[in-house]
Design a protein around this motif. Structure first.
Motif, mmCIF file in Angstrom:
data_model
loop_
_atom_site.group_PDB
_atom_site.id
_atom_site.type_symbol
_atom_site.label_atom_id
_atom_site.label_comp_id
_atom_site.label_asym_id
_atom_site.label_seq_id
_atom_site.Cartn_x
_atom_site.Cartn_y
_atom_site.Cartn_z
ATOM 1 N N ALA A 128 7.765 -13.765 7.312
ATOM 2 C CA ALA A 128 9.105 -13.199 7.500
ATOM 3 C C ALA A 128 9.761 -13.783 8.740
ATOM 4 O O ALA A 128 10.955 -14.117 8.728
ATOM 5 C CB ALA A 128 9.018 -11.681 7.597
ATOM 6 N N ASP A 129 8.982 -13.930 9.813
ATOM 7 C CA ASP A 129 9.532 -14.483 11.055
ATOM 8 C C ASP A 129 10.025 -15.915 10.867
ATOM 9 O O ASP A 129 11.038 -16.316 11.438
ATOM 10 C CB ASP A 129 8.484 -14.436 12.176
ATOM 11 N N GLU A 130 9.309 -16.681 10.041
ATOM 12 C CA GLU A 130 9.720 -18.063 9.751
ATOM 13 C C GLU A 130 11.083 -18.070 9.068
ATOM 14 O O GLU A 130 11.967 -18.850 9.415
ATOM 15 C CB GLU A 130 8.675 -18.729 8.859
ATOM 16 N N LEU A 131 11.252 -17.188 8.108
ATOM 17 C CA LEU A 131 12.515 -17.107 7.384
ATOM 18 C C LEU A 131 13.629 -16.646 8.320
ATOM 19 O O LEU A 131 14.698 -17.254 8.380
ATOM 20 C CB LEU A 131 12.380 -16.132 6.212
ATOM 21 N N ILE A 132 13.373 -15.602 9.075
ATOM 22 C CA ILE A 132 14.378 -15.056 9.980
ATOM 23 C C ILE A 132 14.780 -16.089 11.032
ATOM 24 O O ILE A 132 15.954 -16.207 11.383
ATOM 25 C CB ILE A 132 13.869 -13.757 10.637
ATOM 26 N N GLY A 133 13.819 -16.866 11.511
ATOM 27 C CA GLY A 133 14.099 -17.881 12.519
ATOM 28 C C GLY A 133 15.042 -18.968 12.040
ATOM 29 O O GLY A 133 15.699 -19.632 12.848
ATOM 30 N N ALA A 134 15.143 -19.161 10.732
ATOM 31 C CA ALA A 134 16.020 -20.187 10.174
ATOM 32 C C ALA A 134 17.448 -19.679 9.948
ATOM 33 O O ALA A 134 18.315 -20.447 9.538
ATOM 34 C CB ALA A 134 15.442 -20.702 8.863
ATOM 35 N N LEU A 135 17.683 -18.396 10.221
ATOM 36 C CA LEU A 135 19.004 -17.804 9.997
ATOM 37 C C LEU A 135 19.807 -17.744 11.289
ATOM 38 O O LEU A 135 19.242 -17.690 12.381
ATOM 39 C CB LEU A 135 18.846 -16.378 9.444
ATOM 40 N N ASP A 136 21.125 -17.693 11.142
ATOM 41 C CA ASP A 136 21.949 -17.494 12.333
ATOM 42 C C ASP A 136 21.934 -16.003 12.686
ATOM 43 O O ASP A 136 21.503 -15.178 11.870
ATOM 44 C CB ASP A 136 23.367 -18.051 12.141
ATOM 45 N N PRO A 137 22.367 -15.628 13.898
ATOM 46 C CA PRO A 137 22.277 -14.227 14.333
ATOM 47 C C PRO A 137 22.958 -13.221 13.401
ATOM 48 O O PRO A 137 22.434 -12.127 13.187
ATOM 49 C CB PRO A 137 22.933 -14.240 15.717
ATOM 50 N N ALA A 138 24.098 -13.568 12.832
ATOM 51 C CA ALA A 138 24.787 -12.647 11.920
ATOM 52 C C ALA A 138 23.961 -12.414 10.661
ATOM 53 O O ALA A 138 23.904 -11.296 10.140
ATOM 54 C CB ALA A 138 26.171 -13.186 11.559
ATOM 55 N N GLN A 139 23.309 -13.471 10.166
ATOM 56 C CA GLN A 139 22.459 -13.322 8.982
ATOM 57 C C GLN A 139 21.205 -12.526 9.319
ATOM 58 O O GLN A 139 20.752 -11.706 8.525
ATOM 59 C CB GLN A 139 22.089 -14.696 8.427
ATOM 60 N N ARG A 140 20.634 -12.740 10.496
ATOM 61 C CA ARG A 140 19.430 -12.006 10.914
ATOM 62 C C ARG A 140 19.664 -10.510 10.921
ATOM 63 O O ARG A 140 18.756 -9.732 10.629
ATOM 64 C CB ARG A 140 18.995 -12.441 12.314
ATOM 65 N N ALA A 141 20.875 -10.104 11.241
ATOM 66 C CA ALA A 141 21.199 -8.679 11.292
ATOM 67 C C ALA A 141 21.131 -8.034 9.910
ATOM 68 O O ALA A 141 21.047 -6.812 9.803
ATOM 69 C CB ALA A 141 22.589 -8.482 11.900
ATOM 70 N N ARG A 142 21.124 -8.852 8.871
ATOM 71 C CA ARG A 142 21.074 -8.337 7.501
ATOM 72 C C ARG A 142 19.667 -8.386 6.900
ATOM 73 O O ARG A 142 19.486 -8.208 5.700
ATOM 74 C CB ARG A 142 22.041 -9.123 6.612
ATOM 75 N N VAL A 143 18.672 -8.602 7.747
ATOM 76 C CA VAL A 143 17.293 -8.720 7.271
ATOM 77 C C VAL A 143 16.404 -7.705 7.988
ATOM 78 O O VAL A 143 16.483 -7.564 9.207
ATOM 79 C CB VAL A 143 16.750 -10.147 7.522
ATOM 80 N N THR A 144 15.585 -7.008 7.211
ATOM 81 C CA THR A 144 14.536 -6.160 7.769
ATOM 82 C C THR A 144 13.214 -6.597 7.174
ATOM 83 O O THR A 144 13.175 -7.279 6.139
ATOM 84 C CB THR A 144 14.779 -4.662 7.497
ATOM 85 N N VAL A 145 12.140 -6.203 7.822
ATOM 86 C CA VAL A 145 10.811 -6.653 7.407
ATOM 87 C C VAL A 145 9.895 -5.450 7.219
ATOM 88 O O VAL A 145 9.903 -4.523 8.018
ATOM 89 C CB VAL A 145 10.201 -7.602 8.472
ATOM 90 N N ARG A 146 9.121 -5.494 6.161
ATOM 91 C CA ARG A 146 8.050 -4.540 5.944
ATOM 92 C C ARG A 146 6.765 -5.365 5.865
ATOM 93 O O ARG A 146 6.511 -6.030 4.861
ATOM 94 C CB ARG A 146 8.288 -3.773 4.654
ATOM 95 N N PRO A 147 5.965 -5.382 6.948
ATOM 96 C CA PRO A 147 4.757 -6.217 6.963
ATOM 97 C C PRO A 147 3.681 -5.701 6.004
ATOM 98 O O PRO A 147 3.290 -4.546 6.073
ATOM 99 C CB PRO A 147 4.253 -6.143 8.401
ATOM 100 N N VAL A 148 3.264 -6.569 5.096
ATOM 101 C CA VAL A 148 2.184 -6.286 4.145
ATOM 102 C C VAL A 148 1.432 -7.592 3.950
ATOM 103 O O VAL A 148 2.037 -8.641 3.775
ATOM 104 C CB VAL A 148 2.732 -5.796 2.780
#
Length: 130
Positions: free
Chosen positions: A47-67
């Motif tokens: 999830a962190d890899e995916l989030i790291g590739a997004l701009d800050p506005a896009q990151r705000a639209r992502v949440t993570v549930r670690p499994v």
């Protein structure tokens, strides 16, 4: 949430070439649709890899549930009863954290997870696939 906003739970470990193809698809979807919100279900590092590739506005639209657990393509679909990514995504829909879920993994496991996690309408014997 604003009208028109879609909240999708994404099984990061579902599919033969997961997580690479799932991450690629999620990135493309986030960049294409400003109303899309994702709940990423899978290992935090993926999830962190995916989030790291997004701009800050896009990151705000992502949440993570670690499994960490996934149901393999060759496994019995009953494995979706456990604490797996596909079952957790289905549970997120049931709990109102997502409007829908996406998994490129085992169809049987996805249907099992949805039936067990979300449930069925009365008198519906077999779930439909979309």
């Amino acid at each position: 949430m604003e009208p028109g906003t879609a909240r999708i739970a994404v099984d990061l470990l579902g599919g033969d070439d997961a997580p690479a193809v799932v991450v690629d698809g999620a990135l493309r979807a986030m960049r294409a649709d400003p109303d899309l919100h994702l709940l990423l279900v899978g290992p935090a590092e993926v999830a962190d890899e995916l989030i790291g590739a997004l701009d800050p506005a896009q990151r705000a639209r992502v949440t993570v549930r670690p499994v960490r657990a996934a149901v393999g393509m060759a496994e019995n679909p009953v494995a979706a009863r456990a604490d797996s990514t596909v079952r957790t995504a289905a549970t997120a829909v049931r709990d109102g954290l997502a409007d829908a879920m996406v998994s490129a993994g085992s169809t049987g496991a996805t249907v099992t997870a949805a039936a067990l996690g979300v449930g069925r309408w009365p008198h519906v014997r077999r779930p439909a696939l979309v």
